[in-house]
Design a protein around this motif. Structure first.
Motif, short mmCIF file in Angstrom:
data_model
loop_
_atom_site.label_atom_id
_atom_site.label_comp_id
_atom_site.label_asym_id
_atom_site.label_seq_id
_atom_site.Cartn_x
_atom_site.Cartn_y
_atom_site.Cartn_z
N PRO A 1 -22.34 -25.05 -19.65
CA PRO A 1 -22.99 -26.19 -19.00
C PRO A 1 -21.97 -27.09 -18.31
O PRO A 1 -20.78 -27.06 -18.65
CB PRO A 1 -23.70 -26.91 -20.13
CG PRO A 1 -23.12 -26.38 -21.39
CD PRO A 1 -22.49 -25.07 -21.11
N LEU A 2 -22.47 -27.87 -17.39
CA LEU A 2 -21.62 -28.80 -16.64
C LEU A 2 -20.98 -29.79 -17.62
O LEU A 2 -21.68 -30.42 -18.41
CB LEU A 2 -22.49 -29.55 -15.62
CG LEU A 2 -21.78 -30.29 -14.50
CD1 LEU A 2 -21.21 -29.28 -13.50
CD2 LEU A 2 -22.76 -31.21 -13.80
N PRO A 3 -19.64 -29.94 -17.58
CA PRO A 3 -19.00 -30.88 -18.52
C PRO A 3 -19.12 -32.32 -18.01
O PRO A 3 -19.49 -32.54 -16.87
CB PRO A 3 -17.54 -30.43 -18.51
CG PRO A 3 -17.35 -29.84 -17.15
CD PRO A 3 -18.67 -29.26 -16.72
N ASP A 4 -18.80 -33.24 -18.89
CA ASP A 4 -18.78 -34.64 -18.50
C ASP A 4 -17.44 -34.97 -17.86
O ASP A 4 -16.40 -34.64 -18.41
CB ASP A 4 -18.94 -35.51 -19.77
CG ASP A 4 -20.11 -36.46 -19.62
OD1 ASP A 4 -20.63 -36.58 -18.51
OD2 ASP A 4 -20.52 -37.05 -20.64
N ARG A 5 -17.47 -35.56 -16.68
CA ARG A 5 -16.22 -36.06 -16.12
C ARG A 5 -16.55 -37.38 -15.47
O ARG A 5 -16.87 -37.46 -14.30
CB ARG A 5 -15.62 -35.07 -15.14
CG ARG A 5 -14.25 -35.47 -14.65
CD ARG A 5 -13.58 -34.40 -13.86
NE ARG A 5 -13.26 -33.23 -14.66
CZ ARG A 5 -12.89 -32.07 -14.13
NH1 ARG A 5 -12.81 -31.92 -12.83
NH2 ARG A 5 -12.60 -31.04 -14.91
N ASN A 6 -16.50 -38.42 -16.30
CA ASN A 6 -17.04 -39.70 -15.88
C ASN A 6 -16.09 -40.46 -14.96
O ASN A 6 -14.89 -40.39 -15.12
CB ASN A 6 -17.36 -40.55 -17.11
CG ASN A 6 -18.54 -41.44 -16.84
OD1 ASN A 6 -18.71 -41.91 -15.73
ND2 ASN A 6 -19.35 -41.65 -17.86
N CYS A 7 -16.65 -41.14 -13.99
CA CYS A 7 -15.81 -41.94 -13.11
C CYS A 7 -16.02 -43.42 -13.38
O CYS A 7 -15.67 -44.27 -12.57
CB CYS A 7 -16.09 -41.60 -11.65
SG CYS A 7 -17.80 -41.27 -11.29
N ASP A 8 -16.65 -43.71 -14.52
CA ASP A 8 -16.79 -45.10 -14.97
C ASP A 8 -17.39 -46.02 -13.92
O ASP A 8 -16.95 -47.15 -13.74
CB ASP A 8 -15.43 -45.67 -15.41
CG ASP A 8 -14.95 -44.98 -16.65
OD1 ASP A 8 -15.82 -44.63 -17.48
OD2 ASP A 8 -13.74 -44.77 -16.80
N VAL A 9 -18.38 -45.53 -13.20
CA VAL A 9 -19.07 -46.43 -12.31
C VAL A 9 -20.43 -46.71 -12.93
O VAL A 9 -21.12 -45.82 -13.40
CB VAL A 9 -19.20 -45.85 -10.89
CG1 VAL A 9 -19.79 -44.46 -10.91
CG2 VAL A 9 -20.03 -46.76 -10.01
N THR A 10 -20.76 -47.98 -13.03
CA THR A 10 -22.07 -48.34 -13.52
C THR A 10 -22.86 -48.83 -12.31
O THR A 10 -22.65 -49.93 -11.84
CB THR A 10 -21.96 -49.46 -14.57
OG1 THR A 10 -20.82 -49.18 -15.38
CG2 THR A 10 -23.21 -49.51 -15.42
N PRO A 11 -23.73 -47.97 -11.80
CA PRO A 11 -24.45 -48.39 -10.60
C PRO A 11 -25.34 -49.58 -10.91
O PRO A 11 -25.87 -49.71 -12.00
CB PRO A 11 -25.30 -47.17 -10.27
CG PRO A 11 -24.88 -46.09 -11.16
CD PRO A 11 -24.13 -46.67 -12.29
N LEU A 12 -25.45 -50.44 -9.94
CA LEU A 12 -26.36 -51.57 -10.09
C LEU A 12 -27.77 -51.01 -10.20
O LEU A 12 -28.14 -50.07 -9.48
CB LEU A 12 -26.28 -52.47 -8.85
CG LEU A 12 -24.90 -52.98 -8.50
CD1 LEU A 12 -24.87 -53.48 -7.07
CD2 LEU A 12 -24.51 -54.09 -9.47
N ALA A 13 -28.55 -51.53 -11.11
CA ALA A 13 -29.89 -51.01 -11.30
C ALA A 13 -30.74 -51.28 -10.05
O ALA A 13 -31.58 -50.49 -9.66
CB ALA A 13 -30.53 -51.63 -12.52
N MET A 14 -30.51 -52.45 -9.45
CA MET A 14 -31.31 -52.84 -8.30
C MET A 14 -30.67 -52.31 -7.03
O MET A 14 -29.48 -52.42 -6.84
CB MET A 14 -31.36 -54.36 -8.19
CG MET A 14 -32.23 -55.03 -9.21
SD MET A 14 -33.82 -55.44 -8.51
CE MET A 14 -33.34 -56.71 -7.35
N LYS A 15 -31.51 -51.75 -6.15
CA LYS A 15 -30.93 -51.40 -4.84
C LYS A 15 -30.91 -52.67 -4.01
O LYS A 15 -31.71 -53.59 -4.23
CB LYS A 15 -31.76 -50.31 -4.18
CG LYS A 15 -33.06 -50.77 -3.63
CD LYS A 15 -33.64 -49.71 -2.71
CE LYS A 15 -34.86 -50.30 -2.07
NZ LYS A 15 -35.39 -49.82 -0.92
N PRO A 16 -29.98 -52.76 -3.07
CA PRO A 16 -29.92 -53.97 -2.25
C PRO A 16 -31.26 -54.19 -1.57
O PRO A 16 -31.86 -53.24 -1.07
CB PRO A 16 -28.85 -53.64 -1.21
CG PRO A 16 -28.12 -52.47 -1.74
CD PRO A 16 -29.03 -51.75 -2.66
#
Lengths: 79, 340
Positions: free
Chosen positions: B124-139
């Motif tokens: 399975p695809l491994p985790d390789r996180n880039c530590d971005v927490t997307p804003l929940a709200m779109k602009p």
């Protein structure tokens, strides 16, 4: 209005002539219709839909115009 | 101002139509240059529609499965609608479909669902996180939902559907006059029912033609043997038969009673064919069996904000058309009376 009738009849005739060609046409490569309908994110489809509604309403108004003119003539002749 | 409702109808139709044509589609991803993963360094060229990618506010790109988030090592913005993402793919991956996700601070989170097959291996695809927490709200941006296949044609909702709603309203008006005809035996009520059906057929024709064009652009065929489409066609035929039935009965009061009874049945059949049957079986048409209505795409109600005024406006304009037709018909009948 005889010309509205002529236009409607010409349209119906064109439709009848185009119909068999469309039914037997092979749709392998995207034809002119696909290219045009799908252009600009399929915006042309919206334009076509709006145009159909406008044309439909205008034809309806033309038919109303014809009936109203007949009624007006009767008023003029009758009174 | 007795005629305020006509002005209201015109203003709503014009306003809703202009808005329906002018509002931009929400940004979305439409294409990825690769659809399967290959071990090693792999570049994806991702195409957006109405996106505003900008290198200064760095976008992030990752592949997502239910359990993993695998980020691109580098992301290069090529233009506002295009970016290139490079992934470092390990050996042995496979067996999954992954979504391709772009987060851009200018456009929010943009997913391209099930865009990539991870390969024929079994890991399975491994985790390789880039530590971005997307804003929940779109602009915030007033825009219509951007759906694949539909794209700009989602605007047709504001033109095609109001035709049918107006048709139904006019047919409801016709039924009311038909019931009144049966109670009053009045030829005036019968004539009103006839004129309402006449105008409803105009809107049915517009609904059928606009629907057919939309079907050609979305499903690739002018007509499909779908319950909703056939139901709408059968309904139109039933109402055409109402006109044929009237034409075949010469005696006016008999014609009025017969047509009134037929019209009540026609309305019930219309409801069954257009509203009930398509919901009981599978249908391609949105809002019917196995196929959600557009409301589910319209998460922030922006489509509704245009659609409801369009429906109300068209209903008022349809009613206006009906009163014009009715007044003309009454004028003709008055002239007939004078001639006698």
């Amino acid at each position: 209005m005889p010309w509205t009738r002529t236009i409607a009849e010409a349209g119906a005739l064109l439709l009848c002539l185009a119909w068999p060609a469309r039914t037997f046409a092979q749709d392998n490569a995207p034809g002119w219709l696909e290219q045009s309908l799908h252009a600009a994110g399929k915006m042309n489809t919206v334009i076509a839909v709006v145009a159909v509604i406008l044309i439909g309403l205008l034809l309806w108004m033309a038919s109303l115009d014809r009936r109203l003119r007949k009624a007006e003539k009767r008023v003029e002749n009758g009174s | 101002m007795r005629h305020w409702w006509k002005l209201l109808g015109a203003v709503l139709v014009v306003g809703a139509s202009i808005t329906a044509l002018r509002v931009p589609l929400a940004p979305a991803l439409v294409h990825s240059s690769a659809d399967r993963l290959a071990p090693g360094e792999q570049a994806f060229r991702i195409t957006g529609y109405n996106t505003h990618f900008d290198q200064r506010v760095r976008p992030y790109v990752w592949l997502a499965t239910d359990d993993a988030k695998f980020c691109a090592t580098t992301v290069q913005v090529e233009g506002t609608g295009s970016l290139s993402a490079t992934f470092d793919i390990p050996n042995g991956l496979g067996g999954q479909l992954a979504h391709l996700v772009v987060f851009s601070p200018t456009d929010g989170v943009l997913p391209l669902y099930d865009a990539v097959w991870t390969g024929d291996g079994g890991t399975p695809l491994p985790d390789r996180n880039c530590d971005v927490t997307p804003l929940a709200m779109k602009p915030f941006d007033f825009s219509f939902p951007n759906r694949s296949l539909l794209y700009e044609t989602i605007r047709n909702l504001n033109f095609h559907v109001p035709m049918w709603f107006t048709m139904m309203l006019l047919q409801l008006v016709a039924v009311v006059y038909s019931v009144r005809t049966l109670r009053s035996n009045s030829l005036r009520d019968d004539d009103a029912a006839l004129q309402a059906v006449n105008v409803s057929l105009l809107f049915a024709a517009l609904g059928l033609i606009t629907g057919s064009i939309w079907a050609r652009a979305t499903w690739g065929a002018w007509w499909t043997n779908d319950t909703k489409l056939n139901g709408a066609a059968v309904t139109t035929l039933i109402y055409l038969a109402y006109l044929v039935l009237r034409g075949s009965v010469p005696e006016p009061s008999k014609r009025a009673r017969l047509a009134a009874i037929y019209n009540i049945f026609a309305f019930v059949l219309m409801l069954v064919f257009v509203m009930v049957l398509p919901r009981l079986t599978d249908s391609l048409h949105p809002g019917n069996g196995g196929n959600p209505a557009f409301s589910q795409y319209d998460l922030d109600d922006q489509l509704r904000l245009v659609f409801y005024p369009a429906v109300l406006g068209w209903m008022l304009v349809g009613t206006w058309a009906f009163t014009l037709k009715l007044r003309l018909s009454r004028l003709e009948h008055a002239l007939d009376e004078n001639d006698r």
